[in-house]
Design an enzyme around this catalytic site. Structure first.
Site, PDB file in Angstrom:
ATOM      1  N   ASP A  79       1.328  -0.918   0.315  1.00  0.00           N
ATOM      2  CA  ASP A  79       0.139  -0.118   0.351  1.00  0.00           C
ATOM      3  C   ASP A  79       0.680   1.468  -0.128  1.00  0.00           C
ATOM      4  O   ASP A  79       0.623   1.861   0.270  1.00  0.00           O
ATOM      5  CB  ASP A  79      -1.134   0.393   1.256  1.00  0.00           C
ATOM      6  CG  ASP A  79      -2.338   0.877   0.694  1.00  0.00           C
ATOM      7  OD1 ASP A  79      -2.802   1.050   1.961  1.00  0.00           O
ATOM      8  OD2 ASP A  79      -2.267   1.810   0.154  1.00  0.00           O
ATOM      9  N   ASP A 118       2.968   4.365   8.440  1.00  0.00           N
ATOM     10  CA  ASP A 118       1.706   4.594   9.064  1.00  0.00           C
ATOM     11  C   ASP A 118       1.192   3.615   9.928  1.00  0.00           C
ATOM     12  O   ASP A 118       1.929   2.438  10.250  1.00  0.00           O
ATOM     13  CB  ASP A 118       0.821   5.082   7.601  1.00  0.00           C
ATOM     14  CG  ASP A 118       0.509   3.675   7.201  1.00  0.00           C
ATOM     15  OD1 ASP A 118       1.627   2.419   6.066  1.00  0.00           O
ATOM     16  OD2 ASP A 118      -0.046   2.801   7.972  1.00  0.00           O
ATOM     17  N   ARG A 147      -0.099   8.945   1.025  1.00  0.00           N
ATOM     18  CA  ARG A 147      -0.687   8.687   2.334  1.00  0.00           C
ATOM     19  C   ARG A 147      -0.297   7.819   3.576  1.00  0.00           C
ATOM     20  O   ARG A 147      -0.090   7.657   4.481  1.00  0.00           O
ATOM     21  CB  ARG A 147      -2.178   8.431   2.338  1.00  0.00           C
ATOM     22  CG  ARG A 147      -2.346   7.526   1.450  1.00  0.00           C
ATOM     23  CD  ARG A 147      -3.660   6.540   1.441  1.00  0.00           C
ATOM     24  NE  ARG A 147      -4.033   5.156   0.119  1.00  0.00           N
ATOM     25  CZ  ARG A 147      -3.546   5.336  -0.562  1.00  0.00           C
ATOM     26  NH1 ARG A 147      -4.039   6.597  -1.237  1.00  0.00           N
ATOM     27  NH2 ARG A 147      -3.450   4.320  -0.838  1.00  0.00           N
TER      28      ARG A 147
HETATM   29  C1  LIG Z   1      -4.987  -2.662   9.491  1.00  0.00           C
HETATM   30  C2  LIG Z   1      -3.828  -1.795   8.368  1.00  0.00           C
HETATM   31  C3  LIG Z   1      -4.170  -1.615   7.673  1.00  0.00           C
HETATM   32  C4  LIG Z   1      -2.511  -1.454   6.429  1.00  0.00           C
HETATM   33  C5  LIG Z   1      -1.809  -1.302   6.505  1.00  0.00           C
HETATM   34  N1  LIG Z   1      -1.543  -1.252   8.436  1.00  0.00           N
HETATM   35  C6  LIG Z   1      -0.657  -0.907   8.787  1.00  0.00           C
HETATM   36  N2  LIG Z   1       1.019   0.008   8.862  1.00  0.00           N
HETATM   37  C7  LIG Z   1       1.898  -0.654   8.741  1.00  0.00           C
HETATM   38  O1  LIG Z   1       2.570  -1.897   9.178  1.00  0.00           O
HETATM   39  C8  LIG Z   1       2.971   0.000   7.433  1.00  0.00           C
HETATM   40  N3  LIG Z   1       4.595   0.018   7.695  1.00  0.00           N
HETATM   41  C9  LIG Z   1       5.133  -1.339   7.040  1.00  0.00           C
HETATM   42  O2  LIG Z   1       4.162  -1.353   6.150  1.00  0.00           O
HETATM   43  C10 LIG Z   1       6.671  -1.322   7.172  1.00  0.00           C
HETATM   44  S1  LIG Z   1       7.102   0.144   7.592  1.00  0.00           S
HETATM   45  C11 LIG Z   1       6.106   0.863   8.840  1.00  0.00           C
HETATM   46  C12 LIG Z   1       6.756   1.851   9.587  1.00  0.00           C
HETATM   47  C13 LIG Z   1       6.802   2.560  10.876  1.00  0.00           C
HETATM   48  C14 LIG Z   1       5.113   2.299  11.041  1.00  0.00           C
HETATM   49  C15 LIG Z   1       3.802   0.904   9.874  1.00  0.00           C
HETATM   50  C16 LIG Z   1       5.099   0.755   8.499  1.00  0.00           C
HETATM   51  C17 LIG Z   1      -0.671  -0.949  10.421  1.00  0.00           C
HETATM   52  C18 LIG Z   1       0.104  -1.005  11.424  1.00  0.00           C
HETATM   53  C19 LIG Z   1       0.572  -1.674  12.773  1.00  0.00           C
HETATM   54  C20 LIG Z   1       0.995  -1.696  13.770  1.00  0.00           C
HETATM   55  C21 LIG Z   1       2.167  -0.478  13.506  1.00  0.00           C
HETATM   56  C22 LIG Z   1       1.966   0.477  12.679  1.00  0.00           C
HETATM   57  C23 LIG Z   1       0.862   0.510  11.234  1.00  0.00           C
HETATM   58  N4  LIG Z   1      -2.099  -1.274  10.235  1.00  0.00           N
HETATM   59  C24 LIG Z   1      -2.617  -2.381   8.913  1.00  0.00           C
END
Ligand SMILES: Cc1cccn2c(NC(=O)CN3C(=O)CSc4ccccc43)c(-c3ccccc3)nc12
Length: 292
Positions: free
Chosen positions: A146, A164, A150
């Site tokens: 994703d 995010d 945003r």
């Molecule tokens: C529920 C959900 C849907 C789509 C994206 N979701 C995320 N989004 C990521 O996981 C986005 N994300 C990476 O994908 C890896 S890089 C990176 C660094 C810091 C923070 C995030 C990151 C979460 C989520 C979970 C725990 C904590 C934070 C974010 N839940 C979701």
């Protein structure tokens, strides 16, 4: 990597930053032995619903604490002895990149004498930082699924990082299309193979990175604005690609189009993209300043 555990009494909640289906994110501070001043942090709370959440948090936290890079939002650790549980992140004071782009571009209306509109060089600096973060994720064989402005955050002095808090589907609802009762998918950022076969790979992340570049050079416009989700699916699977944004340099549009070739294996890898964009920001750019 072991997930750092953060004691509850080191955290202070200040004000909410946003709300998602899975919980609320707050601005706050964390006392750290290293510094005398408390550290500003983003606190992602999770609705405490039984033991399964605990394992879910464990798994997510393990993944996030293994991702360490200058252009990936830093995860500090989890606080288990608070209810609800809290995941602690570095605080990015300018918020998400899409909002930042919309607020710092000519036609944004809110751009006032304090915030000069972003220059082409600013856009290139933003692009190269995300390319660096994506190049790192690809090297860790981490598929983002994703990637979009945003889901990037902005700090001081135009510092940009990928990260995010899982609230985009609640805050940017119109960027997602719910196939029947299935998952909500960001179709405007997806290549044909992801739309048709739900195949998400490092190469589909490259396609999304190309769309993210288009967002940067349009000041945060929605890709295929004015088209319905169904029309977008038809256009993308028929091989149509987004047009060159007005203020976008030709060599940047060439890079975008390379990300949008139909065959996933023919798309450039993130490392090559990072190098290409880096060269655009370097000296040779000053010589062709007229083309920017
Ligand atoms: C529920 C959900 C849907 C789509 C994206 N979701 C995320 N989004 C990521 O996981 C986005 N994300 C990476 O994908 C890896 S890089 C990176 C660094 C810091 C923070 C995030 C990151 C979460 C989520 C979970 C725990 C904590 C934070 C974010 N839940 C979701």
């Amino acid at each position: 990597a072991p997930v750092p555990v953060i004691p509850n009494d080191t955290l202070k909640f200040d004000r909410p930053l946003g709300e998602g289906a899975f919980g609320v994110v707050y601005f706050g501070t964390m006392d750290t032995p290293l510094r005398d001043a408390p550290l500003p942090v983003a606190l992602k709370t999770l609705h405490a619903v039984g033991a399964s959440v605990h394992q879910e948090v464990e798994r997510e936290a393990a993944t996030l604490s293994s991702l360490k890079h200058d252009h990936i939002v830093t995860f500090y650790g989890v606080c288990y002895d608070s209810s609800p549980m809290v995941m602690v992140f570095e605080y990015m004071e300018q918020g998400d990149l899409n909002n930042y782009l919309r607020e710092h571009n000519e036609d944004s209306g809110v751009a006032d004498y304090l915030t000069a509109p972003l220059s082409v060089m600013d856009d290139l600096q933003i692009a190269v930082q995300i390319a660096a973060g994506m190049s790192y994720l690809a090297s860790q064989h981490f598929v983002h699924r994703d990637l979009a402005t945003r889901n990037c955050l902005v700090g001081k002095n135009l510092l940009v990082k990928i990260g995010d808090f899982g609230m985009s589907r609640d805050i940017y609802m119109s960027d997602y299309y719910t196939f029947g009762c299935e998952a909500m998918l960001p179709v405007r950022w997806m290549p044909p193979e992801s739309i048709l076969y739900r195949r998400f790979t490092i190469d589909s992340d490259v396609w999304s990175f190309g769309v993210l570049l288009w967002e940067i050079f349009t000041g945060g416009q929605q890709p295929w604005y004015g088209y319905s989700n169904q029309e977008v699916i038809t256009k993308i699977t028929a091989g149509h690609v987004l047009p060159c944004p007005e203020k976008c340099p030709d060599d940047m549009y060439v890079i975008m189009k390379k990300c949008w070739v139909k065959n996933p294996s023919e798309r450039p890898n993130m490392s090559a993209l990072h190098q290409s964009i880096l060269s655009l920001t370097k000296l040779d750019n000053c010589i062709h300043i007229g083309s920017l």
